[in-house]
Design a protein around this motif. Structure first.
Motif, mmCIF file in Angstrom:
data_model
loop_
_atom_site.group_PDB
_atom_site.id
_atom_site.type_symbol
_atom_site.label_atom_id
_atom_site.label_comp_id
_atom_site.label_asym_id
_atom_site.label_seq_id
_atom_site.Cartn_x
_atom_site.Cartn_y
_atom_site.Cartn_z
ATOM 1 N N ARG A 53 -0.822 -3.244 -22.199
ATOM 2 C CA ARG A 53 -0.486 -4.144 -21.268
ATOM 3 C C ARG A 53 0.180 -2.920 -20.456
ATOM 4 N N ASP A 54 1.406 -2.607 -20.796
ATOM 5 C CA ASP A 54 2.379 -1.636 -20.300
ATOM 6 C C ASP A 54 1.768 -0.496 -19.458
ATOM 7 N N ALA A 55 0.881 0.001 -20.323
ATOM 8 C CA ALA A 55 -0.072 1.263 -19.622
ATOM 9 C C ALA A 55 -0.712 0.888 -18.522
ATOM 10 N N ILE A 56 -1.529 -0.361 -18.563
ATOM 11 C CA ILE A 56 -2.380 -0.762 -17.627
ATOM 12 C C ILE A 56 -1.562 -0.952 -16.268
ATOM 13 N N ALA A 57 -0.481 -1.641 -16.618
ATOM 14 C CA ALA A 57 0.329 -2.014 -15.394
ATOM 15 C C ALA A 57 1.007 -0.948 -14.753
ATOM 16 N N LYS A 58 1.379 0.051 -15.449
ATOM 17 C CA LYS A 58 2.061 1.569 -15.031
ATOM 18 C C LYS A 58 1.107 2.393 -14.080
ATOM 19 N N GLU A 59 -0.207 2.387 -14.766
ATOM 20 C CA GLU A 59 -1.170 3.146 -13.889
ATOM 21 C C GLU A 59 -1.625 2.172 -12.805
ATOM 22 N N LEU A 60 -1.771 1.199 -12.518
ATOM 23 C CA LEU A 60 -2.179 0.263 -11.344
ATOM 24 C C LEU A 60 -1.057 0.286 -10.430
ATOM 25 N N THR A 61 0.077 0.274 -10.882
ATOM 26 C CA THR A 61 1.299 0.305 -9.989
ATOM 27 C C THR A 61 1.181 1.838 -9.357
ATOM 28 N N ALA A 62 0.960 2.664 -10.055
ATOM 29 C CA ALA A 62 1.119 3.946 -9.604
ATOM 30 C C ALA A 62 0.054 4.264 -8.664
ATOM 31 N N ALA A 63 -1.059 3.674 -8.887
ATOM 32 C CA ALA A 63 -2.239 3.831 -7.937
ATOM 33 C C ALA A 63 -2.174 3.014 -6.684
ATOM 34 N N GLU A 64 -1.373 1.756 -6.688
ATOM 35 C CA GLU A 64 -0.978 1.232 -5.564
ATOM 36 C C GLU A 64 -0.002 2.166 -4.737
ATOM 37 N N VAL A 65 0.873 2.499 -5.449
ATOM 38 C CA VAL A 65 1.762 3.489 -4.532
ATOM 39 C C VAL A 65 1.034 4.558 -3.739
ATOM 40 N N VAL A 66 0.221 5.183 -4.457
ATOM 41 C CA VAL A 66 -0.630 6.130 -3.949
ATOM 42 C C VAL A 66 -1.561 5.718 -2.692
ATOM 43 N N ILE A 67 -2.201 4.578 -2.921
ATOM 44 C CA ILE A 67 -2.882 3.845 -1.807
ATOM 45 C C ILE A 67 -2.136 3.518 -0.593
ATOM 46 N N ARG A 68 -1.080 3.087 -0.752
ATOM 47 C CA ARG A 68 -0.075 2.666 0.354
ATOM 48 C C ARG A 68 0.397 3.951 1.012
ATOM 49 N N THR A 69 0.585 5.025 0.167
ATOM 50 C CA THR A 69 1.070 6.483 0.884
ATOM 51 C C THR A 69 0.015 6.888 1.850
ATOM 52 N N ILE A 70 -1.242 6.698 1.084
ATOM 53 C CA ILE A 70 -2.456 7.345 2.019
ATOM 54 C C ILE A 70 -2.582 6.507 3.135
ATOM 55 N N GLU A 71 -2.531 5.023 3.158
ATOM 56 C CA GLU A 71 -2.601 4.150 4.379
ATOM 57 C C GLU A 71 -1.504 4.628 5.317
ATOM 58 N N ALA A 72 -0.377 4.791 4.965
ATOM 59 C CA ALA A 72 0.561 5.113 5.877
ATOM 60 C C ALA A 72 0.170 6.305 6.636
ATOM 61 N N ARG A 73 -0.029 7.479 5.750
ATOM 62 C CA ARG A 73 -0.438 8.725 6.518
ATOM 63 C C ARG A 73 -1.400 8.500 7.591
ATOM 64 N N LYS A 74 -2.247 7.765 6.989
ATOM 65 C CA LYS A 74 -3.511 7.494 7.820
ATOM 66 C C LYS A 74 -3.240 6.918 9.277
ATOM 67 N N ALA A 75 -2.381 6.005 9.140
ATOM 68 C CA ALA A 75 -1.824 5.257 10.373
ATOM 69 C C ALA A 75 -0.821 6.240 11.054
ATOM 70 N N ALA A 76 -0.155 7.035 10.585
ATOM 71 C CA ALA A 76 0.655 8.024 11.194
ATOM 72 C C ALA A 76 -0.156 8.799 12.084
ATOM 73 N N THR A 77 -1.201 9.445 11.332
ATOM 74 C CA THR A 77 -2.370 10.470 11.828
ATOM 75 C C THR A 77 -2.815 9.767 13.239
ATOM 76 N N LYS A 78 -3.376 8.697 12.744
ATOM 77 C CA LYS A 78 -4.065 8.034 14.078
ATOM 78 C C LYS A 78 -3.228 7.690 15.400
ATOM 79 N N LYS A 79 -2.097 7.296 15.039
ATOM 80 C CA LYS A 79 -1.108 7.006 15.973
ATOM 81 C C LYS A 79 -0.636 8.811 16.773
ATOM 82 N N LEU A 80 -0.621 9.817 15.993
ATOM 83 C CA LEU A 80 -0.315 10.908 16.345
ATOM 84 C C LEU A 80 -1.469 11.641 17.266
#
Length: 93
Positions: A53-80
């Motif tokens: 359970r801990d391993a699954i939660a850690k991996e999915l949390t890390a994946a969500e961080v990566v997804i949020r980072t990519i989405e933020a970069r995508k939005a910044a790139t579009k704005k630029l």
């Protein structure tokens, strides 16, 4: 309700995974979807050993961080890109 933060995360991810089933197969077709306790009580939630359970939660949390980072970069790139296009191709009035 579990007290361990990873157990809470695991439960949240499991329920998120189950959400489409609950929304489209079980919930009534109203403006606000409601799911009653008769539906939730028999719902089987997989509950592997704590290490898993801990391993699954850690991996999915890390994946969500990566997804949020990519989405933020995508939005910044579009704005630029829009700012650059506006600055270089806008016709003065």
């Amino acid at each position: 309700m579990p007290n361990d933060p990873y157990d809470v995360d695991y439960l949240e991810y499991t329920l998120r995974f189950t959400r489409p089933y609950l929304e489209f197969e079980v919930a009534t077709q109203t403006a606000q979807k409601n799911i009653n306790l008769e539906v939730l009580r028999p719902l089987t939630i997989p509950w592997p050993v704590k290490e898993d359970r801990d391993a699954i939660a850690k991996e999915l949390t890390a994946a969500e961080v990566v997804i949020r980072t990519i989405e933020a970069r995508k939005a910044a790139t579009k704005k630029l890109t829009q700012e650059m296009l506006r600055a270089n191709f806008e016709v003065p009035a």
